[in-house]
Design a protein around this motif. Sequence first.
Motif, mmCIF file in Angstrom:
data_model
loop_
_atom_site.group_PDB
_atom_site.id
_atom_site.type_symbol
_atom_site.label_atom_id
_atom_site.label_comp_id
_atom_site.label_asym_id
_atom_site.label_seq_id
_atom_site.Cartn_x
_atom_site.Cartn_y
_atom_site.Cartn_z
ATOM 1 N N LEU A 1 0.808 -0.769 -0.284
ATOM 2 C CA LEU A 1 -0.101 -0.233 -0.002
ATOM 3 C C LEU A 1 1.104 1.293 0.087
ATOM 4 C CD1 LEU A 1 -3.139 -0.659 2.289
ATOM 5 C CD2 LEU A 1 -3.133 -1.010 -0.110
ATOM 6 N N LEU A 2 2.112 1.226 0.454
ATOM 7 C CA LEU A 2 2.831 3.037 1.137
ATOM 8 C C LEU A 2 4.077 2.104 0.177
ATOM 9 C CD1 LEU A 2 1.800 3.685 4.229
ATOM 10 C CD2 LEU A 2 0.830 4.671 2.288
ATOM 11 N N PRO A 3 5.264 3.007 -0.284
ATOM 12 C CA PRO A 3 6.704 2.496 -1.119
ATOM 13 C C PRO A 3 7.431 2.616 0.344
ATOM 14 C CG PRO A 3 6.097 4.897 -0.748
ATOM 15 C CD PRO A 3 4.684 4.351 -0.348
ATOM 16 N N ARG A 4 8.207 1.717 0.112
ATOM 17 C CA ARG A 4 9.498 0.668 0.990
ATOM 18 C C ARG A 4 10.294 2.266 1.552
ATOM 19 N NH1 ARG A 4 8.738 -3.656 -2.134
ATOM 20 N NH2 ARG A 4 7.164 -4.786 -1.016
ATOM 21 N N GLU A 5 10.987 1.940 2.208
ATOM 22 C CA GLU A 5 12.278 2.783 2.302
ATOM 23 C C GLU A 5 12.722 2.830 1.704
ATOM 24 O OE1 GLU A 5 15.220 4.171 6.159
ATOM 25 O OE2 GLU A 5 13.577 2.207 6.415
ATOM 26 N N GLY A 6 13.402 3.996 0.901
ATOM 27 C CA GLY A 6 13.798 4.559 0.331
ATOM 28 C C GLY A 6 13.254 4.665 -2.046
ATOM 29 N N GLN A 7 12.542 4.464 -1.251
ATOM 30 C CA GLN A 7 11.582 4.736 -2.307
ATOM 31 C C GLN A 7 10.915 5.597 -2.768
ATOM 32 O OE1 GLN A 7 8.198 1.029 -2.263
ATOM 33 N NE2 GLN A 7 9.351 0.566 -4.227
ATOM 34 N N ASN A 8 11.140 6.487 -4.366
ATOM 35 C CA ASN A 8 10.507 7.361 -4.040
ATOM 36 C C ASN A 8 9.145 7.025 -4.359
ATOM 37 O OD1 ASN A 8 9.584 10.003 -6.368
ATOM 38 N ND2 ASN A 8 11.538 9.433 -7.595
ATOM 39 N N ARG A 9 8.920 8.214 -3.341
ATOM 40 C CA ARG A 9 6.957 8.244 -3.318
ATOM 41 C C ARG A 9 6.654 9.017 -4.322
ATOM 42 N NH1 ARG A 9 6.071 7.694 2.732
ATOM 43 N NH2 ARG A 9 4.230 8.458 2.380
ATOM 44 N N SER A 10 6.644 10.018 -4.582
ATOM 45 C CA SER A 10 6.579 10.944 -6.235
ATOM 46 C C SER A 10 5.824 9.488 -7.654
ATOM 47 C CB SER A 10 6.835 12.031 -6.839
ATOM 48 O OG SER A 10 8.180 10.967 -7.040
ATOM 49 N N SER A 11 7.070 8.341 -7.890
ATOM 50 C CA SER A 11 6.516 7.954 -9.242
ATOM 51 C C SER A 11 5.463 5.991 -8.046
ATOM 52 C CB SER A 11 8.631 7.598 -9.127
ATOM 53 O OG SER A 11 8.885 6.712 -8.672
ATOM 54 N N PHE A 12 5.673 6.355 -7.028
ATOM 55 C CA PHE A 12 5.207 4.914 -6.855
ATOM 56 C C PHE A 12 3.158 5.117 -6.920
ATOM 57 C CE2 PHE A 12 3.220 2.945 -3.452
ATOM 58 C CZ PHE A 12 3.246 1.685 -3.109
#
Length: 554
Positions: free
Chosen positions: A479-490
Amino acid sequence: MLVGPLFCLFELFVTAGTGASPVQKVFDTSTVNRPRQLQGRFLHITDLHPDPFYVPGTSISKACHRKIPKNEENRAGYYGTPYSECDSPLTLTNFTLDFLEDHWAGDVDFVVWTGDNARHENDHKIPRTMNELYEMNDALTKRMNDIFMRRGIPVIPSLGNNDIYPHNIFGPGPNHITNEFLEIWQSFIPFPYHQVFRQGAYFAVEVVPNALAVISLNTLYFYDANDAVCGCNYTSPEDPGNLEFAWLESQLKSFRKRGMQVWVTGHVPPSNYYPECYVQYVDLALKFQDTIVGHLYGHRNADHFFFVEAKDMELTNKTKRASKRSDLYDSLLDDFAKLPKPKKTDLDEYAVINVSPSVVPNPYLPTFRIFTYNITGVDNALVFGGSDRQMNAINVRAERSFDQHQEQRFELSECKDELYRNTGWECQPPTSADAPSRVSRLWTPLGYAQYFIPHLKDANKFGDPEYKLEYTTMDASVLLPREGQNRSSFWYPIPMRNLPKSIQNGKMKEKYFPYNMEDLTISSWLELARRLGDSKERRLREKFKEYMYLGGGE
């Protein structure tokens, strides 16, 4: 036209849609011409049952239509009366549609709307009329057009058993019902299907042109409560159920040839079909397992799923129709407990039927579902544009392979006999082991989030209701981006703003994730069913029953 108090209530219902174009006209291309990227989500909504005669404060025992009881607990609520036999007040119907417009209209690619858009026949003092049913469906259609179609979002309705008069009884077309609904739903039904719809009230829509379609069935021709048909009897080739299955097979062959995927939808699920209709449905569901990505229905109001299986196809007086028995929960667990172990399971022999609960709080609580599906590999430039919604994108179709076991099945000696050659799923070209219904790939359903109004009684007393996440089939980790993932492109399966605050803050409460399913492939559903069939899984079973009846009784 409706008159008197009915018209006054009806006027309240349609107020929000007064700016919509007449249903008889296809919307101007300017309203559907806006570029729109795929979101990877769609809405399934069913059984709204708006009741223009509903009066808050009246007696529940009088269908919430009249008399004010002394006991407050027996009075109809302002936004609806949960766990009763009363239908939806127009306040609830309006609130639900307004909520969808405000929170979801920009986040879904299409809408599956599986019927029953009129009240039940539950008050002999206020008999239903066909004109009333048309008016209700027309009003809801205007709102659906205004909320979704104006944004270029296809809506695919289905005829419910309570959308006609008398309810359940529907004869061969063309008839006044097919003609009238063609006018009401004209903006939803592609022009090439108009004649087919006039004949039988079924059609298809390419929701992602050249890639993904939704077939809307008229399940009343299969429904075992419809005495106006022959129940798909093999001696009656002109029976409307047999004609519809012939049409369905033709459609599926065409979509398969074009490399497309299909959702099959309708109001009444196969568990309520005549035996011979049920067998034909199972046959096509298995025969086109490589093309059908899922099956969506309403009608039963209870949240559940079941399987149609190859072993169900032996037509006898004891032909099994899943979950037909009144003790739905117990019968499903009994069926799940009998499933073979994974190593002994031939996935070719199963298809999954999803039955969504209803908006009407009769007899449970208002709900709707948001499905997510795989759009991996689709170019970000994919848009819908033009009056015919042409698709500008990479070629999204993929080649599929056949495995050795399936080839062996196709070469069964019996299939060489003319008697069997064109019948039975065993004698048809084999399904694909890597079809989207079997493995996660483009168009595979990944999960759904179910929303409901948990405290409808409180809303009746203290203020507006609120749709909240009840649960999701998905695992919390997606459901949510993992740590280090780009939130804007998730890619968020559920938009952040439509998640509970606790999840937004990273607190994944267990109550929202009862199943932790990787996706909604056939094998994932079988895995969940085996767990539910295990008597040791008491906690999971309790959650399943809670969701099925939304806190109420059977």
